[in-house]
Design an enzyme around this catalytic site. Structure first.
Site, PDB file in Angstrom:
ATOM      1  CG  ASP A 165     -12.840  -8.841   2.372  1.00  0.00           C
ATOM      2  OD1 ASP A 165     -12.911  -7.811   1.682  1.00  0.00           O
ATOM      3  OD2 ASP A 165     -12.066  -8.758   3.406  1.00  0.00           O
ATOM      4  CD  GLU A 174      -4.629  -7.809   2.184  1.00  0.00           C
ATOM      5  OE1 GLU A 174      -5.519  -7.119   2.193  1.00  0.00           O
ATOM      6  OE2 GLU A 174      -3.298  -7.478   1.934  1.00  0.00           O
ATOM      7  CG  ASN A 215      -0.739  -7.079  -1.219  1.00  0.00           C
ATOM      8  OD1 ASN A 215      -1.548  -7.573  -2.080  1.00  0.00           O
ATOM      9  ND2 ASN A 215      -1.226  -6.790   0.058  1.00  0.00           N
ATOM     10  CD  GLU A 246      -2.781  -1.535   2.608  1.00  0.00           C
ATOM     11  OE1 GLU A 246      -2.808  -0.432   3.246  1.00  0.00           O
ATOM     12  OE2 GLU A 246      -3.404  -2.425   2.584  1.00  0.00           O
ATOM     13  CG  HIS A 249      -9.952  -5.751   1.024  1.00  0.00           C
ATOM     14  ND1 HIS A 249     -10.298  -6.601   1.825  1.00  0.00           N
ATOM     15  CD2 HIS A 249      -8.662  -5.350   1.177  1.00  0.00           C
ATOM     16  CE1 HIS A 249      -9.032  -7.164   2.533  1.00  0.00           C
ATOM     17  NE2 HIS A 249      -8.055  -6.407   2.069  1.00  0.00           N
TER      18      HIS A 249
HETATM   19  O1  G3I Z   1      -3.485  -7.471  18.799  1.00  0.00           O
HETATM   20  C1  G3I Z   1      -4.229  -6.435  19.455  1.00  0.00           C
HETATM   21  C2  G3I Z   1      -4.625  -6.716  20.915  1.00  0.00           C
HETATM   22  O2  G3I Z   1      -3.397  -7.010  21.762  1.00  0.00           O
HETATM   23  C3  G3I Z   1      -5.517  -5.373  21.377  1.00  0.00           C
HETATM   24  O3  G3I Z   1      -5.891  -5.866  22.822  1.00  0.00           O
HETATM   25  C4  G3I Z   1      -6.391  -5.251  20.543  1.00  0.00           C
HETATM   26  C5  G3I Z   1      -7.251  -3.926  20.942  1.00  0.00           C
HETATM   27  O4  G3I Z   1      -7.886  -3.300  19.956  1.00  0.00           O
HETATM   28  O5  G3I Z   1      -5.829  -4.958  19.066  1.00  0.00           O
HETATM   29  C6  G3I Z   1      -5.243  -6.112  18.634  1.00  0.00           C
HETATM   30  O6  G3I Z   1      -4.775  -5.437  17.348  1.00  0.00           O
HETATM   31  C7  G3I Z   1      -5.828  -5.406  16.532  1.00  0.00           C
HETATM   32  C8  G3I Z   1      -5.173  -6.227  15.263  1.00  0.00           C
HETATM   33  O7  G3I Z   1      -6.111  -6.066  14.025  1.00  0.00           O
HETATM   34  C9  G3I Z   1      -5.286  -7.913  15.854  1.00  0.00           C
HETATM   35  O8  G3I Z   1      -6.625  -7.970  15.835  1.00  0.00           O
HETATM   36  C10 G3I Z   1      -5.629  -4.012  15.893  1.00  0.00           C
HETATM   37  O9  G3I Z   1      -6.339  -3.081  16.951  1.00  0.00           O
HETATM   38  C11 G3I Z   1      -6.324  -3.730  14.477  1.00  0.00           C
HETATM   39  O10 G3I Z   1      -6.342  -2.556  14.054  1.00  0.00           O
HETATM   40  C12 G3I Z   1      -5.977  -4.879  13.472  1.00  0.00           C
HETATM   41  O11 G3I Z   1      -6.654  -4.910  12.405  1.00  0.00           O
HETATM   42  C13 G3I Z   1      -5.969  -5.297  11.413  1.00  0.00           C
HETATM   43  C14 G3I Z   1      -5.743  -4.277  10.111  1.00  0.00           C
HETATM   44  O12 G3I Z   1      -5.046  -5.089   9.088  1.00  0.00           O
HETATM   45  C15 G3I Z   1      -4.636  -3.147  10.719  1.00  0.00           C
HETATM   46  O13 G3I Z   1      -4.634  -2.178   9.808  1.00  0.00           O
HETATM   47  C16 G3I Z   1      -6.798  -6.472  10.712  1.00  0.00           C
HETATM   48  O14 G3I Z   1      -6.883  -7.356  11.931  1.00  0.00           O
HETATM   49  C17 G3I Z   1      -6.309  -6.708   9.245  1.00  0.00           C
HETATM   50  O15 G3I Z   1      -7.441  -7.667   9.034  1.00  0.00           O
HETATM   51  C18 G3I Z   1      -6.116  -5.946   8.428  1.00  0.00           C
HETATM   52  O16 G3I Z   1      -5.404  -6.340   7.269  1.00  0.00           O
HETATM   53  C19 G3I Z   1      -5.182  -5.502   6.069  1.00  0.00           C
HETATM   54  C20 G3I Z   1      -3.964  -5.962   5.584  1.00  0.00           C
HETATM   55  O17 G3I Z   1      -3.082  -6.281   6.215  1.00  0.00           O
HETATM   56  C21 G3I Z   1      -3.440  -5.020   4.478  1.00  0.00           C
HETATM   57  N1  G3I Z   1      -4.854  -4.606   3.353  1.00  0.00           N
HETATM   58  C22 G3I Z   1      -5.928  -4.092   4.100  1.00  0.00           C
HETATM   59  C23 G3I Z   1      -6.219  -5.132   5.117  1.00  0.00           C
HETATM   60  C24 G3I Z   1      -7.676  -4.607   6.088  1.00  0.00           C
HETATM   61  O18 G3I Z   1      -7.518  -3.392   6.581  1.00  0.00           O
END
Ligand code: G3I
Length: 335
Positions: free
Chosen positions: A251, A249, A184, A145, A220
């Site tokens: 969905d 990715e 990506n 990105e 997405h």
């Molecule tokens: O691990 C912490 C945890 O310790 C904490 O308690 C909790 C509280 O909110 O947060 C947890 O981290 C979260 C993490 O996902 C794991 O669940 C983050 O807040 C959350 O922001 C994070 O979101 C991820 C996101 O990327 C980050 O921008 C999504 O799961 C994940 O699906 C998403 O994936 C991205 C790809 O990497 C790149 N392309 C877009 C895609 C969707 O946004």
């Protein structure tokens, strides 16, 4: 014990020859899923993943923040859990991601690093992470990105490093000469200003001899019918450069009602879009993988981000296959 049980279910599906991974393997396309290692001990999650998918990619566990929480500390275990699951179930392992503006460890920028400091950090990180999974990860999202919607370069914590994109690819190749290296990005599936800029970027990298093997298209998307001509034109120009393309990715979100359920008509529209994606990929021998961003609607990131929408994956919250799953199977099974 659980492993035996999963294998038995995989074999049972094999007898009827009907799992999605088997149908897609026969067409030389990997079917992937983003994986949360915390869910691997949930039997239905593990069983569905092993039976239907031939590729796994940690959804978050290989990103900089989670895997490199302090300069002298790496947190390998969650990513290794995904790698081990993939190996045990004969799945390919994809790595995501080395260079991104999000989910970066706060220590990286905390001390106001100079560009030279940042480049050193980047080099250490890539050498350690790619080196650790060398021989396991067959393809890495090296840079994620880096382009804005209008085609301009994104301002990122890594931007101060001159030519950081090319450097990251070279560092990754040095750490594992056998891994395929991908750029990506999202919202750049068809031809537009953003995909034009990505095309120009990867063409320039190729011309300069920077090691890049492919472009990941995230996908997405919504259940609105796709402009498959435009997507195919984009895939064609990228694969004409000698690059692979992978759908990384996927969905397809649909509206949810007040009880959090999707409507039947929307699930049918969603199925048509999944079918469009699979058919478009199958037109290109260099479109080598289709990966969904999760295994089940139960744990998808979509409802938390695009409020009022969800149900974006192939399996519902109870792990039942959805019309989208049948559309994918029908596409891969058709000759
Ligand atoms: O691990 C912490 C945890 O310790 C904490 O308690 C909790 C509280 O909110 O947060 C947890 O981290 C979260 C993490 O996902 C794991 O669940 C983050 O807040 C959350 O922001 C994070 O979101 C991820 C996101 O990327 C980050 O921008 C999504 O799961 C994940 O699906 C998403 O994936 C991205 C790809 O990497 C790149 N392309 C877009 C895609 C969707 O946004």
């Amino acid at each position: 014990m659980r492993k035996t049980w999963i294998l038995a279910l995989v074999c049972a599906a094999g007898l009827s020859g009907q799992s999605l991974r088997q149908l897609a393997e026969a067409r030389s396309v990997k079917i992937g899923a983003a994986v949360n290692p915390m869910r691997l001990n949930e039997p239905a999650y593990a069983e569905t993943l092993a039976r239907e998918f031939s590729q796994a990619e940690p959804e978050n566990a290989m990103k900089f923040g989670p895997i490199h929480p302090a300069r002298d500390r790496y947190n390998w275990a969650p990513a290794e859990a995904v790698a081990n699951f993939a190996r045990e179930h004969n799945m390919a392992l994809r790595g995501h991601t080395l260079v991104w503006h999000q989910q970066l460890a706060p220590w990286v920028t905390a001390g106001a690093p100079s560009p030279a400091d940042l480049e050193k950090i980047l080099g250490e990180h890539i050498a350690a992470v790619v080196g650790h999974f060398a021989g396991q990860v067959y393809a890495w999202d090296v840079v994620n990105e880096a382009i804005e919607k209008d085609g301009s370069p994104r301002k990122s914590p890594w931007s101060p490093v001159p030519d950081y994109i090319a450097k990251a690819f070279r560092m990754a190749r040095a750490a594992d000469p056998k891994a395929k290296l991908f750029y990506n990005d999202y919202d750049a599936e068809g031809i537009d200003a953003k995909s034009d800029a990505i095309y120009a970027l990867v063409k320039d990298l190729k011309q300069r001899g920077v090691p890049i093997d492919g472009v990941g298209m995230q996908f997405h998307i919504t259940a609105k019918p796709l402009d498959t001509e435009s997507i195919a034109a984009n895939m064609k120009r990228l694969t004409d450069l000698g690059l692979e393309v992978q759908i990384t990715e996927l969905d397809v979100r649909v509206p949810l009602d007040s009880s959090g359920r999707p409507g039947a008509a929307d699930l049918e529209a969603q199925a048509r879009v999944y079918g469009q994606v699979a058919r478009t990929c199958l037109k290109f021998p260099r479109c080598t993988a289709i990966q969904t961003w999760g295994v089940t609607d139960k744990y998808s990131w979509v409802p938390g981000y695009f409020k009022g929408t969800g149900a974006a994956l192939l399996f519902d919250r109870e792990y039942s296959p959805k019309p989208a799953y049948e559309a994918m199977r029908a596409t891969f099974g058709a000759r």
